[in-house]
Scaffold this motif. Structure first.
Motif, short mmCIF file in Angstrom:
data_model
loop_
_atom_site.label_atom_id
_atom_site.label_comp_id
_atom_site.label_asym_id
_atom_site.label_seq_id
_atom_site.Cartn_x
_atom_site.Cartn_y
_atom_site.Cartn_z
N TYR A 55 0.85 -1.18 0.00
CA TYR A 55 0.00 0.00 0.00
C TYR A 55 0.89 1.24 0.00
CZ TYR A 55 0.92 1.27 4.88
OH TYR A 55 1.52 1.68 6.04
N LEU A 56 0.35 2.29 -0.55
CA LEU A 56 1.02 3.59 -0.55
C LEU A 56 -0.09 4.63 -0.42
CD1 LEU A 56 3.61 5.31 -0.96
CD2 LEU A 56 3.23 5.13 -3.43
N VAL A 57 -0.05 5.38 0.67
CA VAL A 57 -1.08 6.39 0.90
C VAL A 57 -0.86 7.55 -0.06
CG1 VAL A 57 -2.08 7.96 2.62
CG2 VAL A 57 -1.19 5.73 3.35
N SER A 90 4.53 -6.26 8.95
CA SER A 90 5.47 -7.06 8.17
C SER A 90 6.83 -6.37 8.19
CB SER A 90 4.97 -7.17 6.73
OG SER A 90 5.02 -5.88 6.12
N THR A 92 8.24 -5.31 5.64
CA THR A 92 8.08 -4.16 4.74
C THR A 92 7.46 -2.98 5.47
OG1 THR A 92 7.67 -5.79 3.00
CG2 THR A 92 7.24 -3.49 2.46
N ASP A 93 6.47 -3.27 6.33
CA ASP A 93 5.88 -2.20 7.13
C ASP A 93 6.94 -1.55 8.02
OD1 ASP A 93 3.31 -2.65 6.14
OD2 ASP A 93 2.83 -4.11 7.70
N THR A 96 9.40 0.71 6.01
CA THR A 96 8.86 1.96 5.47
C THR A 96 8.21 2.84 6.53
OG1 THR A 96 6.88 0.74 4.90
CG2 THR A 96 8.47 1.05 3.15
N ALA A 97 8.19 2.39 7.78
CA ALA A 97 7.54 3.20 8.83
C ALA A 97 8.19 4.58 8.91
CB ALA A 97 7.67 2.49 10.17
N ALA A 98 7.35 5.61 8.86
CA ALA A 98 7.91 6.97 8.80
C ALA A 98 7.34 7.90 9.86
CB ALA A 98 7.65 7.56 7.40
N TYR A 99 6.32 7.45 10.59
CA TYR A 99 5.66 8.35 11.53
C TYR A 99 5.60 7.72 12.93
CZ TYR A 99 4.30 11.18 7.54
OH TYR A 99 4.33 11.98 6.42
N PRO A 100 6.67 7.87 13.71
CA PRO A 100 6.71 7.19 15.02
C PRO A 100 5.64 7.66 15.99
CG PRO A 100 8.60 8.66 14.74
CD PRO A 100 7.92 8.58 13.40
N GLU A 101 5.11 8.86 15.80
CA GLU A 101 4.09 9.35 16.74
C GLU A 101 2.71 8.79 16.41
OE1 GLU A 101 6.34 11.27 15.38
OE2 GLU A 101 7.43 12.18 17.05
N TYR A 104 0.02 2.56 14.06
CA TYR A 104 -0.19 1.83 12.81
C TYR A 104 -1.29 0.80 13.04
CZ TYR A 104 3.88 4.06 10.88
OH TYR A 104 4.75 5.00 10.41
N PRO B 9 8.20 13.42 12.07
CA PRO B 9 9.47 12.72 12.21
C PRO B 9 10.70 13.63 12.13
CG PRO B 9 8.17 11.81 10.39
CD PRO B 9 7.41 12.96 10.93
N MET B 87 4.01 7.21 3.09
CA MET B 87 3.59 6.14 3.99
C MET B 87 3.22 4.94 3.16
SD MET B 87 3.55 5.54 7.07
CE MET B 87 3.87 3.80 6.77
N ALA B 88 4.05 3.91 3.30
CA ALA B 88 3.87 2.71 2.48
C ALA B 88 4.14 1.49 3.32
CB ALA B 88 4.84 2.76 1.30
N GLY B 89 3.90 0.35 2.74
CA GLY B 89 4.17 -0.91 3.43
C GLY B 89 3.50 -2.03 2.67
N GLY B 90 3.30 -3.13 3.37
CA GLY B 90 2.63 -4.21 2.67
C GLY B 90 2.68 -5.50 3.44
#
Lengths: 200, 94
Positions: A55-57, A90, A92-93, A96-101, A104, B9, B87-90
Motif C-alpha cells: 500500500y502507498l497512501v 510485516s 516491509t511495514d 517503510t515506517a515513517a511516523y513514530p508518533e 499503525y 518525524p 507512507m507505504a508498506g505491505g
C-alpha cells in the motif's frame, strides 16, 4: 506501560468495510484525532503498483496532517489492510515506517472475522555488525533487495547483537535494503510495540 | 518569508517546530534555509545527489514539486511548502 488508542466502534467498522470492499487489494488511510482519541477517518486510494501486497497512501491525503494540526488535532493513526496475512506489521511495514508518533492500524482479513490491531513502530538506535548477524541468523528477502530478520520476544539474542551494546527491547525487525550486492546496505532496526485499542 | 511545514518525524531536528518561516526564491533554497537554522534537515529530505529522496514528497501548496520544476520550483511569500514522508508498506511474503 501499554499505550492505548480510543478507536470508536464506528471507525473500526469503517476500516473493516473499506478493507472488505478493497479485497483482494490492500486499502489504506489516515486517522484524525486528538490525544490518543480517534475522531475521523480520511480514506486514501492505494497508489502502490502491486496493490495486493503493498500500500502507498496518497501524498495529498498525508498532507492533511498539517490541516489537522492547524486545527489542534493530529494524525493519530495510519491504517492499512492485510487481505491474506495476519494483523501484524510485516518487515516491509517496518522498513517503510515513517511516523513514530502515529499508531499503525492493521486490519487483517486472513481469518473468518476481520481483526484490527494497533502498533507503534519505533527506530532502535543500535550499533552492530550486519555481516556477523547475517552469519548467525536466518533472514529472508521480503521484497527485491529488502532483507529482514525478526527477533521475537524472549528468543535468544545472537552474539552479533551483544546485549552490552544493543538495547534490550523486543520484538523487533532488523531490515536492510541492498538492491545491488556491491552497494552498502541501508539498515534499520525497528521495534514493534502493541497499542491497546479501546472502542470508547 | 514562506511557511515550510515540518512533519513530525523531522521535528526532533527543529526543536519541535511544526512550521518555519524562511526566505528563499525556490523550494531548494527554502530547504537549505531551514537546514541553516536546523542542521540535519536537508540530509533527511535530499539524497547524496541533492535530489529529493524517493520516499519524501514536497508540496508547493497542493502540487507535488516533481510535477512542477523540482527543487527549482519558484516560491512566493504566500506559498505553503509541505514536507511529507511517504507512507507505504505491505503484507508479509513467504
Amino acid at each position: 506501560m501499554t499505550r492505548e488508542l480510543v478507536l470508536p466502534y464506528t471507525l473500526q467498522r469503517q476500516i473493516i468495510d473499506q478493507s472488505l470492499a478493497g479485497k483482494p487489494e490492500e486499502i489504506c488511510g489516515i486517522v484524525r484525532g486528538r490525544e490518543r482519541q480517534a475522531a475521523a477517518l480520511v480514506p486514501s486510494r492505494n497508489v502502490a503498483e502491486e496493490r495486493t501486497i503493498n500500500y502507498l497512501v496518497e501524498p495529498s491525503v498525508l498532507m492533511q496532517q498539517f490541516v489537522f494540526e492547524d486545527a489542534g488535532d493530529s494524525m493519530v493513526a495510519i491504517y492499512h489492510s492485510h487481505p491474506e496475512s495476519p494483523a501484524y506489521p510485516s518487515a516491509t511495514d517496518a522498513w517503510t515506517a515513517a511516523y513514530p508518533e502515529s499508531v499503525y492500524l492493521i486490519c487483517s482479513l486472513e481469518a473468518l472475522q476481520p481483526v484490527i490491531r494497533g502498533f507503534e513502530l519505533l527506530d532502535i538506535e543500535a550499533d552492530f555488525d550486519l555481516t556477523a548477524l547475517k552469519q548467525q541468523t536466518s533472514f529472508h528477502e521480503t521484497r527485491p533487495g529488502l532483507f529482514a530478520w525478526y527477533r521475537a520476544t524472549g528468543t535468544p539474542l545472537p552474539d552479533a547483537l551483544d546485549r552490552t551494546r544493543f538495547p534490550a527491547r523486543d520484538p523487533f525487525y532488523v531490515v536492510w535494503f541492498q538492491p545491488d550486492p556491491a552497494a552498502e546496505p541501508e539498515v534499520r532496526v525497528v521495534y514493534i510495540g502493541e497499542i491497546r485499542l479501546k472502542s470508547h | 518569508m514562506t511557511t515550510v511545514y515540518i512533519p513530525t518525524p523531522l521535528r526532533r531536528l527543529t526543536a519541535g517546530a511544526s512550521k518555519l518561516e524562511v526566505e528563499g526564491s525556490s523550494v531548494g533554497e527554502l530547504i537549505q534555509a531551514v537546514d541553516a537554522q536546523h542542521p540535519g534537515v536537508a540530509a533527511k529530505i535530499l539524497d547524496a545527489d541533492g535530489e529529493v529522496k524517493r520516499f519524501i514528497n514536497v508540496f508547493r501548496n497542493d502540487d507535488e514539486i516533481r510535477s512542477l520544476e523540482g527543487l527549482d520550483t519558484p516560491v512566493g511569500e504566500r506559498d505553503r511548502i509541505s514536507i511529507v514522508p511517504a507512507m507505504a508498506g505491505g503484507a508479509a511474503t513467504a
